[in-house]
Write an enzyme that holds these catalytic residues in place. Sequence first.
Site, mmCIF file in Angstrom:
data_model
loop_
_atom_site.group_PDB
_atom_site.id
_atom_site.type_symbol
_atom_site.label_atom_id
_atom_site.label_comp_id
_atom_site.label_asym_id
_atom_site.label_seq_id
_atom_site.Cartn_x
_atom_site.Cartn_y
_atom_site.Cartn_z
ATOM 1 N N HIS A 76 -9.276 -32.318 2.690
ATOM 2 C CA HIS A 76 -9.109 -32.240 4.143
ATOM 3 C C HIS A 76 -9.965 -33.303 4.827
ATOM 4 O O HIS A 76 -10.822 -33.931 4.192
ATOM 5 C CB HIS A 76 -9.465 -30.837 4.665
ATOM 6 C CG HIS A 76 -10.897 -30.448 4.479
ATOM 7 N ND1 HIS A 76 -11.334 -29.572 3.510
ATOM 8 C CD2 HIS A 76 -12.015 -30.821 5.154
ATOM 9 C CE1 HIS A 76 -12.643 -29.422 3.598
ATOM 10 N NE2 HIS A 76 -13.085 -30.177 4.573
HETATM 11 P P1 TYD Z 1 -13.097 -25.142 3.196
HETATM 12 O O1 TYD Z 1 -13.855 -25.888 4.247
HETATM 13 O O2 TYD Z 1 -11.618 -25.371 3.127
HETATM 14 O O3 TYD Z 1 -13.766 -25.395 1.783
HETATM 15 P P2 TYD Z 1 -13.666 -26.569 0.694
HETATM 16 O O4 TYD Z 1 -13.582 -27.873 1.408
HETATM 17 O O5 TYD Z 1 -14.938 -26.417 -0.079
HETATM 18 O O6 TYD Z 1 -12.488 -26.306 -0.173
HETATM 19 O O7 TYD Z 1 -13.397 -23.597 3.396
HETATM 20 C C1 TYD Z 1 -13.014 -22.636 2.446
HETATM 21 C C2 TYD Z 1 -12.789 -21.314 3.167
HETATM 22 O O8 TYD Z 1 -13.985 -20.853 3.799
HETATM 23 C C3 TYD Z 1 -11.721 -21.384 4.258
HETATM 24 O O9 TYD Z 1 -10.913 -20.223 4.170
HETATM 25 C C4 TYD Z 1 -12.491 -21.329 5.545
HETATM 26 C C5 TYD Z 1 -13.784 -20.622 5.177
HETATM 27 N N1 TYD Z 1 -14.926 -21.130 5.951
HETATM 28 C C6 TYD Z 1 -15.452 -20.382 6.976
HETATM 29 O O10 TYD Z 1 -14.984 -19.269 7.289
HETATM 30 N N2 TYD Z 1 -16.517 -20.878 7.693
HETATM 31 C C7 TYD Z 1 -17.066 -22.091 7.389
HETATM 32 O O11 TYD Z 1 -18.047 -22.511 8.054
HETATM 33 C C8 TYD Z 1 -16.502 -22.862 6.317
HETATM 34 C C9 TYD Z 1 -17.066 -24.193 5.938
HETATM 35 C C10 TYD Z 1 -15.437 -22.327 5.626
#
Ligand code: TYD
Length: 134
Positions: free
Chosen positions: A52
């Site tokens: 992302h």
């Molecule tokens: P994501 O940022 O997509 O993680 P990565 O880049 O490590 O794969 O986040 C994973 C999940 O966690 C997503 O469902 C959203 C949740 N999340 C929160 O609820 N609050 C936050 O501050 C973050 C960073 C993620």
Amino acid sequence: MKTAPEYFSVESIGAADLGFISVAEFPSNIPFEVKRVYWTYYTPNNVQRGGHAHYDLEQLIFAVSGKITFITEDRQGNKETFILEEPNKGLFIPKMVWRDIQFSHNAVLLCLASLEYDEADYIREYDIFKQHCK
Ligand code: TYD
């Protein structure tokens, strides 16, 4: 304003026989006020995370343990690989940078974030990211 990610080191205070401490403090040694801190752990090393970009979020990321590899693409299309494996050596990620992330199993990623969590700030489709880069 920075548009490309770059390594961002903070001082390692201490000595090998005593242990070390590192500090992130705005404005003395980090470039934005921190609104949110999160950390990730126990990521299997065959999993790729990230996938992302963010419209507005800026991040400072540290591997406080283990090894974390970032493959990034900035809005100009520059692709780079960054390896974090020292607790005081971080990565500054400005807004609008696509990232894929791989972890060693013992890795703990610490993220200092400039904004509160907002799913609407994520771009999770690579094609949409590329459209915004034009
Ligand atoms: P994501 O940022 O997509 O993680 P990565 O880049 O490590 O794969 O986040 C994973 C999940 O966690 C997503 O469902 C959203 C949740 N999340 C929160 O609820 N609050 C936050 O501050 C973050 C960073 C993620």
